[in-house]
Scaffold this active site. Sequence first.
Site, PDB file in Angstrom:
ATOM      1  N   LYS A 116       0.748  -1.239   0.114  1.00 22.13           N
ATOM      2  CA  LYS A 116      -0.134  -0.058  -0.017  1.00 22.13           C
ATOM      3  C   LYS A 116       0.953   1.101  -0.036  1.00 22.13           C
ATOM      4  O   LYS A 116       0.709   2.161  -0.712  1.00 22.13           O
ATOM      5  CB  LYS A 116      -0.935  -0.153   1.213  1.00 22.13           C
ATOM      6  CG  LYS A 116      -2.001   1.181   1.179  1.00 22.13           C
ATOM      7  CD  LYS A 116      -2.581   1.385   2.627  1.00 22.13           C
ATOM      8  CE  LYS A 116      -1.789   1.695   3.540  1.00 22.13           C
ATOM      9  NZ  LYS A 116      -2.531   2.035   4.906  1.00 22.13           N
ATOM     10  N   ASP A 134      -6.247   1.084   0.955  1.00 23.86           N
ATOM     11  CA  ASP A 134      -6.460   1.264   2.380  1.00 23.86           C
ATOM     12  C   ASP A 134      -7.655   0.894   2.979  1.00 23.86           C
ATOM     13  O   ASP A 134      -8.565   0.226   2.287  1.00 23.86           O
ATOM     14  CB  ASP A 134      -6.018   2.712   2.883  1.00 23.86           C
ATOM     15  CG  ASP A 134      -7.230   3.840   2.339  1.00 23.86           C
ATOM     16  OD1 ASP A 134      -8.176   3.480   1.645  1.00 23.86           O
ATOM     17  OD2 ASP A 134      -7.171   4.986   2.469  1.00 23.86           O
TER      18      ASP A 134
END
Length: 210
Positions: A116, A134
């Site tokens: 991420k 996320d």
Amino acid sequence: MTTTILDLLESLYGRATTGLKHNSAYELLVATILSAQCTDERVNLITPALFRAYPRPQLLAQASPEEVAEYIRSAGLWKTKSRNLVKTAQILVREHQGQVPQTRAELEALPGVGRKTANVVLANAFGIPAIAVDTHVFRVANRLGLAQAANPRQTEEQLMKAIPQAKWIQAHHWLIQHGRAVCRARNPLCESCPLNPYCRYYSQEKSSSS
Ligand code: SF4
């Protein structure tokens, strides 16, 4: 359907960008490492003093984790984050001439940088198409039906197939903004959500309550 959803998101949120304040790839990398389990607002309160103290990786690389910790204690997980920031800076200096690398593999090799974070840096520092998943992106994408996935990695893969590559970076920001403003984890504002005619979660909720 995907095109309609993306068009609506674009009309709602326009040109969106990361909420993490930064002036360089190095600052974005540091801020993104700090943002794990911490809000952007909190990170933005911390980083001005941190960047004044360590404006370049070369300076951060020479700091001790204890020194860095003094600046980031309110970020949560501060012991791990301060160690990771110093180690990451040391690798930037030792292996990348003090620059933030521009490949996923090199980014993910840095302590504290997972997929991420790597995607956030690739997209926002270098404009390289990527979709960072996320908690907001995961929730909103799966509620809307843009993805039907059990985890962030699957969600990312499905979003990359569903969304034209030219819109990956903006779509990531739109989904975050919609997740914060409307499609909240608890009590999403479905009745006033402009996307409700196209939302899988909303149609399921309606049919189960009728
Ligand atoms: S209708 Fe509800 S679940 Fe669907 S995107 Fe909007 S707020 Fe989220």
